[in-house]
Design a protein around this motif. Structure first.
Motif, mmCIF file in Angstrom:
data_model
loop_
_atom_site.group_PDB
_atom_site.id
_atom_site.type_symbol
_atom_site.label_atom_id
_atom_site.label_comp_id
_atom_site.label_asym_id
_atom_site.label_seq_id
_atom_site.Cartn_x
_atom_site.Cartn_y
_atom_site.Cartn_z
ATOM 1 N N THR A 1 7.934 -4.732 9.388
ATOM 2 C CA THR A 1 7.028 -6.150 8.799
ATOM 3 C C THR A 1 7.713 -6.009 7.259
ATOM 4 O OG1 THR A 1 5.151 -4.572 8.408
ATOM 5 C CG2 THR A 1 5.120 -6.123 10.234
ATOM 6 N N MET A 2 8.141 -7.158 6.815
ATOM 7 C CA MET A 2 8.603 -7.337 5.568
ATOM 8 C C MET A 2 7.737 -7.568 4.608
ATOM 9 S SD MET A 2 11.214 -7.917 7.814
ATOM 10 C CE MET A 2 10.894 -9.705 8.330
ATOM 11 N N GLY A 3 6.569 -8.156 5.022
ATOM 12 C CA GLY A 3 5.365 -8.537 4.327
ATOM 13 C C GLY A 3 4.641 -7.244 3.838
ATOM 14 N N GLY A 4 3.633 -7.372 2.920
ATOM 15 C CA GLY A 4 3.050 -6.274 2.483
ATOM 16 C C GLY A 4 2.232 -6.484 1.231
ATOM 17 N N LEU A 5 1.591 -5.575 0.565
ATOM 18 C CA LEU A 5 0.851 -5.785 -0.471
ATOM 19 C C LEU A 5 1.874 -5.974 -1.725
ATOM 20 C CD1 LEU A 5 -1.620 -2.756 -0.715
ATOM 21 C CD2 LEU A 5 -1.912 -5.311 0.096
ATOM 22 N N TRP A 6 1.269 -7.010 -2.436
ATOM 23 C CA TRP A 6 2.194 -7.520 -3.437
ATOM 24 C C TRP A 6 2.355 -6.494 -4.680
ATOM 25 C CZ3 TRP A 6 1.907 -8.223 -8.707
ATOM 26 C CH2 TRP A 6 2.724 -9.066 -9.564
ATOM 27 N N VAL A 7 3.600 -6.480 -5.123
ATOM 28 C CA VAL A 7 3.753 -5.464 -6.301
ATOM 29 C C VAL A 7 4.860 -5.872 -7.201
ATOM 30 C CG1 VAL A 7 3.425 -3.180 -5.124
ATOM 31 C CG2 VAL A 7 5.437 -4.168 -4.963
ATOM 32 N N ASP A 8 4.622 -5.378 -8.424
ATOM 33 C CA ASP A 8 5.479 -5.737 -9.532
ATOM 34 C C ASP A 8 6.786 -4.963 -9.403
ATOM 35 O OD1 ASP A 8 4.592 -3.602 -10.743
ATOM 36 O OD2 ASP A 8 3.208 -4.731 -12.174
ATOM 37 N N TYR A 9 7.388 -5.230 -10.539
ATOM 38 C CA TYR A 9 8.782 -4.283 -10.692
ATOM 39 C C TYR A 9 8.350 -2.783 -10.763
ATOM 40 C CZ TYR A 9 13.549 -3.744 -12.096
ATOM 41 O OH TYR A 9 14.829 -3.322 -12.196
ATOM 42 N N ASN A 10 7.114 -2.434 -11.280
ATOM 43 C CA ASN A 10 6.738 -0.979 -11.278
ATOM 44 C C ASN A 10 6.244 -0.557 -10.288
ATOM 45 O OD1 ASN A 10 7.355 -0.564 -14.008
ATOM 46 N ND2 ASN A 10 5.576 -1.731 -14.969
ATOM 47 N N LEU A 11 6.238 -1.415 -8.945
ATOM 48 C CA LEU A 11 5.539 -0.976 -7.822
ATOM 49 C C LEU A 11 4.296 -0.892 -7.758
ATOM 50 C CD1 LEU A 11 8.221 1.494 -6.189
ATOM 51 C CD2 LEU A 11 8.059 -1.020 -6.019
ATOM 52 N N MET A 12 3.417 -1.370 -8.966
ATOM 53 C CA MET A 12 1.951 -1.541 -8.972
ATOM 54 C C MET A 12 1.409 -3.049 -8.307
ATOM 55 S SD MET A 12 -0.406 -0.322 -11.914
ATOM 56 C CE MET A 12 -0.606 -1.879 -12.929
ATOM 57 N N SER A 13 0.491 -2.829 -7.605
ATOM 58 C CA SER A 13 -0.046 -4.121 -7.147
ATOM 59 C C SER A 13 -0.993 -5.042 -8.293
ATOM 60 C CB SER A 13 -1.018 -4.109 -6.211
ATOM 61 O OG SER A 13 -2.231 -3.328 -6.565
ATOM 62 N N ASN A 14 -1.537 -5.882 -8.163
ATOM 63 C CA ASN A 14 -2.181 -6.576 -9.118
ATOM 64 C C ASN A 14 -3.319 -5.848 -9.391
ATOM 65 O OD1 ASN A 14 -2.914 -7.454 -6.224
ATOM 66 N ND2 ASN A 14 -4.854 -8.286 -7.316
ATOM 67 N N LEU A 15 -3.996 -4.795 -8.742
ATOM 68 C CA LEU A 15 -4.903 -3.870 -8.950
ATOM 69 C C LEU A 15 -4.243 -2.854 -9.891
ATOM 70 C CD1 LEU A 15 -7.211 -3.157 -5.872
ATOM 71 C CD2 LEU A 15 -7.449 -4.749 -7.512
ATOM 72 N N PRO A 16 -4.703 -2.748 -11.019
ATOM 73 C CA PRO A 16 -4.154 -1.711 -11.778
ATOM 74 C C PRO A 16 -4.328 -0.248 -11.205
ATOM 75 C CG PRO A 16 -5.626 -3.377 -13.165
ATOM 76 C CD PRO A 16 -5.741 -3.404 -11.792
ATOM 77 N N GLY A 17 -3.298 0.406 -11.426
ATOM 78 C CA GLY A 17 -3.380 1.974 -10.491
ATOM 79 C C GLY A 17 -2.884 1.803 -9.242
ATOM 80 N N LEU A 18 -3.036 1.226 -8.518
ATOM 81 C CA LEU A 18 -2.757 0.831 -7.095
ATOM 82 C C LEU A 18 -1.177 0.727 -7.018
ATOM 83 C CD1 LEU A 18 -3.700 1.098 -4.508
ATOM 84 C CD2 LEU A 18 -3.878 -1.476 -4.109
ATOM 85 N N HIS A 19 -0.507 1.735 -6.707
ATOM 86 C CA HIS A 19 1.031 1.356 -6.409
ATOM 87 C C HIS A 19 1.243 1.390 -4.820
ATOM 88 C CE1 HIS A 19 0.538 2.899 -10.508
ATOM 89 N NE2 HIS A 19 1.617 2.315 -10.715
#
Lengths: 262, 226, 636
Positions: free
Chosen positions: C402-420
């Protein structure tokens, strides 16, 4: 074609509970089903009857994760050579067969429930030296270290071990020598493994002893039961490596004592 | 020492002492076969054993063999105890795929051989029965020596003794059939090919020993050697 | 507004620049930070080991009995790396371009370029660990070609590359466990994410041996928990693979991106009956030597050997002459479905096509084929009872990745701070379709090389050890988990967990599988909530929560799938285009190829949970293509 089978399944509620064999009639099992799918069908029926399903370990169901265990008619992973339980199919059985299903039995693999056992001893053996101490990001280019195809292939033969523990389960002495020797052998065979060869061998063998596995009596039941055809020759290599490493350790220790005495 | 407390260390010691005993058994068998060469040859051989190195040789050999046996037995008993403990609960359905019968009764064949060995020592070395020590001395080229040849003839003239002796040799054969092939494996000398070769050699050696040791008492019992 | 935090500057310098600009934490302070890593597959094990080497305290969790058993282990074919050892014109740029194109221009340029860039380091790292890759006689590493590429850049270890790479990562992990810096929790399943003031600060786990529910606090949390392919019930995933960790995080506020991008693998063993519990993949590498065909005639029941050459349709070679049997996975899968939909399928139920090795056997000899694929042929025979040296294999597509998954930024962090989020669990690198041999690459890239650099950017903003399990949020999360378990155990209905899972899977496979359309998705969206309701009123879970209870474990996972499936179908219905693994029947070209709508859908769809499963709120991350030009993907 569908099969009717008589199962004798080991039931044990918890690690310290007393277990016993339960007779279960497994009717109408499709012969294209895998052994674990047969267990699924049996469990669905147990649940429907308001009974506890049989607990067993399994995960990938394609013969590689090493999670499935069970001893089928006295043989770990059942009657098919070089095949894990999850890849065993019911077409290998006949209508009316009685099938004994038991957990892997070894003091070092305590039963947790029914057919599930605790194999964490293997993880502890690995932590005692089953690695090359290389930090992420440190290495040279992969092709800077040519490794002969024969050596690479031999290491791969050992590395094929899936850590299922069938070797322990099949051994008359519940010895873990095939597993440990495959793990040691893979790294000791490769140039990358040389610097820590002696340390690794001593560490892993001593941890193996500590876990309460039995000793090798060269009967090779392990090799016959191994789903990945890991060879007994790794055990011979480990014996040699261990003797050399022990000798070296003793010499170094006595040299140290002498220099301290000066 | 740490090496000896490890499983592999113990196994290696068992293999090495086993190797000494294999050598002893082979040499002992060759000596027995000298019975077919007549009283003079056999007694000369026996006399040689007792006098070599001013009589020290035999005690050195005896110490090595006795020592090996003691270590071999003590370590295997320890290993066997550990092995039994390692499989606390037996399987409900027992199955064996490749392990030979001999390999599974090593401790039984071994302990039987130990008791045979003790009997054998009392019989022919200490000579507690049959008044062997009262046998007339043998004239070996002018020198009066103990008549070991006659002792053998007398010793094996009882079918019961011969029977027990040969039975023990069957156990020895069984013990060697697994033991000999195991030595190179435990000492780490085996490869895929040599493993198969050693298995065959081990079997051949075991039967050779059985044959070599059985033929003398049988010949005595059948009156072929007098 | 979603900020992907892609560094500015030329594509090829973004990662170097980012590494330069990333924060550093001095070694003495690193020891004060605790990192939770959930999952011990390629991403999790490599991250846990590498972070521990850096000095961070790591707590690593897996639900299997050993970290070595995570499902990365099952990857067969290989791992890509832009080493250009073959001198066949490969480069970082080409691997980047192949991946972007293979993903049907729905992935982030910056992430994909970084992936291609570190791919070479992965091979170096694994070789140094003692991973026994295949080699040539000269002692150098061997390569093979793989779907979706025209160069040979795939490194492999017989048919078990995944196991060997995982054992490498596991050995690194074992080394760190021995050092005492990593605490390993096997047979522990994460059941809740704990957030404190919006920051991910811990998890709640259930010890699967004792049933004990435990709270674990840390300075940040890494989810490396794989994909959600088991929402389809039948897939090539392991039985335990689940969406629970990422779904729990989603319900705590993490955005779930592009769930509709699911990959169907073209070469699996067809379904044989309704007792089937999983599908078995035959490595894509088989397509190097096997030729795919279906009979030209509909309903042709003859034995394959009786079908003459001119009555066989080698449809991949016919439709895609330049890539032929090596066309990408989505294209090959749909072509097989088309042939079967057309009534030309083979085997039981007509859901299968042939993968034929007779020509390769004739050309190279059976021995060579045996050396290359022996283990796969053996596996095929064990499962089907058929000998593929004598007759063609039957294959059919199955859900695989599955290509989809939790959204992350370039740091591999999601929109929730601390959640990578690392590996398959995130959404970032494969766009709408993943190329073969790229999953292993991404998992290890994230764990070995990306997170060790980027994690400091978050941690440096946090006071180490500030949050402990005494925090009220942990108490609340513990209560939630216990209440949920209690509720599940007390339904005492009539149906087994598996029966719900099977029904859900079949529904999702039919309406949201290889091809989707608006009406089908709408009907699925009506049925899923009803099935979920029935589950919560009629599931039967024997036993208690205080010991091993495998039915309870499954029930928790299926309950989450029943919620997640709705988001999956919603996303699929909202994306009114076809791209990669997402094929909407309404959006296809005249010759049946996927038709993208770049004007309206060049974005990643990140969904926020609102409390109402039917009305998640959509956040768009517009995909910026600075380097490549959006083109119609052609493998002809």
């Amino acid at each position: 074609m569908n099969l009717n089978l008589h199962l004798k399944v080991w039931r044990q509620a918890s690690p310290n509970a007393k277990g016993s064999f339960q007779d279960i009639e497994a009717r109408d099992i499709p012969d294209h089903a895998s052994f674990l799918e047969m267990m699924d069908i049996v469990n669905e029926r147990l649940i429907a009857d308001g009974k506890e399903p049989v607990a067993f370990d399994h995960d990938c169901r394609e013969g590689i994760c090493g999670m499935c265990s069970m001893v089928i008619n006295g043989r770990p992973h059942g009657p098919e050579r070089a095949t894990t339980t999850c890849q065993l199919h019911m077409r290998k059985f006949r209508n009316g067969d009685t099938i004994w299903i038991e957990p892997f039995r070894a003091r070092a693999f305590p039963v947790m429930k029914d057919l599930m056992v605790d194999r964490s001893a293997f993880d502890r053996i690995m932590a005692a030296g089953g690695f090359v101490s290389v930090r992420t990001g440190a290495p040279q280019d992969a092709n800077a270290l040519p490794i002969g195809k024969e050596v690479a292939d031999a290491a791969m033969d050992a590395a094929a071990c899936i850590g299922c523990g069938a070797c322990v389960a099949s051994c008359k002495n519940a010895s873990a020598m095939l597993f440990v020797s495959a793990k040691i052998g893979q790294l000791n065979a490769l140039p990358q493994g040389q610097p820590e060869k002696h340390r690794r061998t001593l560490g892993m063998v001593r941890q193996m002893d500590k876990e309460g596995f039995g000793n090798c009596t060269n009967q090779y039941e392990c090799e016959a039961a191994c789903p990945k055809d890991v060879s007994r020759t790794w055990i011979a290599s480990m014996n040699k490596d261990f003797a050399v490493a022990s000798g070296r350790e003793a010499l170094l220790a006595s040299a140290r004592e002498r220099s301290e005495g000066d | 020492m740490r090496f000896l407390s490890s499983s592999i260390g113990k196994k290696i010691v068992v293999a090495l002492t086993g190797l000494v005993l294999v050598g002893f058994v082979f040499g002992h068998m060759i000596g027995h076969l000298l019975m077919f060469a007549g009283p003079a040859a056999y007694n000369e051989y026996a006399h040689f054993l007792h006098t070599v190195g001013h009589g020290m040789g035999i005690w050195v050999a005896r110490s090595v063999v006795f020592g090996s046996i003691i270590v071999h037995v003590l370590f295997t008993i320890q290993l066997t105890k550990q092995n039994r403990a390692a499989r606390a609960e037996p399987y409900g359905y027992q199955h064996t795929q490749v392990a030979s019968k001999s390999s599974r009764v090593m401790i039984i064949s071994g302990l039987t051989l130990l008791s045979f060995f003790i009997y054998h020592i009392l019989h022919f070395t200490v000579r507690v029965w049959h008044g062997f020590n009262q046998l007339p001395l043998f004239d070996l080229a002018g020198e009066k020596v103990f008549d070991a040849y006659q002792m053998m003839i007398k010793g094996f003239s009882f079918p019961l003794v011969t029977g027990f002796y040969i039975l023990s040799m069957v156990f020895l054969c069984s013990h060697l059939s697994h033991g000999v092939a195991s030595i190179p494996q435990t000492l780490g000398l085996n490869t895929e090919a040599s493993g198969k070769l050693f298995k065959k050699l081990g079997l051949a050696f075991a039967f050779l020993i059985l044959a070599g040791f059985s033929v003398v008492p049988l010949a005595i019992n059948m009156g072929l050697v007098k | 507004m979603l900020d992907s935090k892609i560094p500015s500057g030329p594509l090829s310098e973004k990662w170097s620049k980012h590494k330069r600009d990333s924060k550093l934490i001095n070694p003495k302070n690193k020891r004060k930070y605790t990192v939770i890593v959930v999952g011990s597959g390629l991403a999790g094990a490599s991250a846990a080991a590498s972070l521990s080497e850096l000095g961070y305290k790591v707590k690593c969790f897996c639900f299997q009995d050993s970290p070595r058993r995570a499902h990365s282990i099952a990857a067969q074919g290989g791992i890509n790396a832009a080493k250009n050892y073959q001198n066949d014109g490969d480069s970082i740029y080409r691997l980047f371009y192949d991946t972007i194109k293979g993903g049907d221009f729905r992935a982030r340029e910056g992430n994909v370029y970084r992936l291609a860039e570190v791919s070479a380091n992965i091979i170096d790292q694994c070789v140094a660990q003692g991973v026994p890759f295949a080699r040539e006689y000269g002692g150098l590493l061997a390569n093979r070609s793989f779907g979706g590429a025209q160069v040979s850049r795939t490194f492999y270890a017989r048919g078990q590359t995944g196991q060997q790479l995982l054992l490498g990562a596991y050995s690194a992990l074992s080394k760190e466990i021995a050092s005492g810096n990593v605490q390993m929790y096997s047979r522990s399943e994460m059941l809740e994410l704990v957030t404190v003031d919006g920051h991910a600060k811990g998890i709640i786990t259930r010890n699967l041996t004792t049933g004990k529910v435990e709270a674990h606090a840390a300075d940040c949390v890494l989810l490396c928990t794989g994909g959600y392919g088991n929402v389809f019930y039948l897939s090539t995933n392991a039985m335990g693979c689940n969406v629970t960790a990422t779904w729990r995080a989603h319900k705590k506020g993490a955005f779930f991106a592009n769930p509709c991008y699911t990959q169907i693998h073209p070469t699996c063993i067809p379904v044989s009956g309704d007792y089937q519990s999983k599908l078995t993949l035959m490595s894509e590498s088989l397509r190097n030597d096997g030729r795919v065909w279906a009979p030209k005639k509909k309903g042709d029941n003859r034995h394959p050997s009786q079908i003459p050459e001119d009555e066989r349709d080698y449809y991949l070679e016919r439709k895609y002459p330049s890539f032929g049997n090596l066309a990408p996975r989505d294209i090959s899968s749909r072509a097989a479905k088309e042939a079967c939909d057309d009534g030309r399928g083979v085997g039981p139920g007509g859901r299968g096509v042939y993968l034929d090795f007779s020509e390769a056997i004739e050309k190279f000899g059976e021995q060579t084929i045996r050396e290359r694929y022996g283990n796969l042929f053996d596996m095929y025979e064990r499962i089907t009872g058929e000998n593929a040296y004598k007759q063609p294999m039957r294959i059919y597509p199955a859900v695989h990745y599955t290509m989809g998954g939790l959204w992350v930024d370039y740091n591999l962090m999601s929109n929730l701070p601390g959640l990578h989020v690392l590996g398959e669990a995130n959404f970032s690198d494969h766009g709408a379709n993943r190329l073969g041999a790229s999953a292993l690459m991404q998992g290890l890239a994230d764990g070995y090389f990306v997170i060790p650099t980027t994690i400091a950017n978050y941690l440096v903003t946090q006071k180490p050890g500030a949050i402990t399990t005494d925090n009220a949020e942990f108490k609340r999360a513990l209560e939630d988990v216990n209440a949920r378990t209690h509720r599940l155990l007390n339904i005492k209905g009539k149906r087994s967990v598996d029966s719900f899972h099977r029904e859900l899977g079949l529904l999702v496979w039919e309406k949201c599988g290889m091809a989707r359309d608006f009406d089908g998705l709408t009907s699925a969206l009506e049925k899923i909530p009803a099935l979920r309701d029935e589950f919560w009123n009629n599931v039967n879970i024997p036993g208690s929560g205080e010991a091993v209870n495998q039915e309870l474990e499954k029930a928790g996972r299926v309950a989450d799938f029943l919620e997640f499936a709705e988001l999956l179908c919603l996303d699929a219905r909202h994306r009114e285009e076809s791209c990669g693994g997402h094929f909407r029947s309404e959006h296809q070209t005249e010759d049946g190829e996927a038709k993208r709508d770049d004007a309206n859908f060049t974005y990643a769809a990140a969904w926020e949970h609102t409390g109402d499963f039917s009305k998640p709120s959509l956040h768009k991350e517009e995909l910026q293509f600075e380097e490549v030009h959006l083109a119609v993907r052609s493998y002809k």
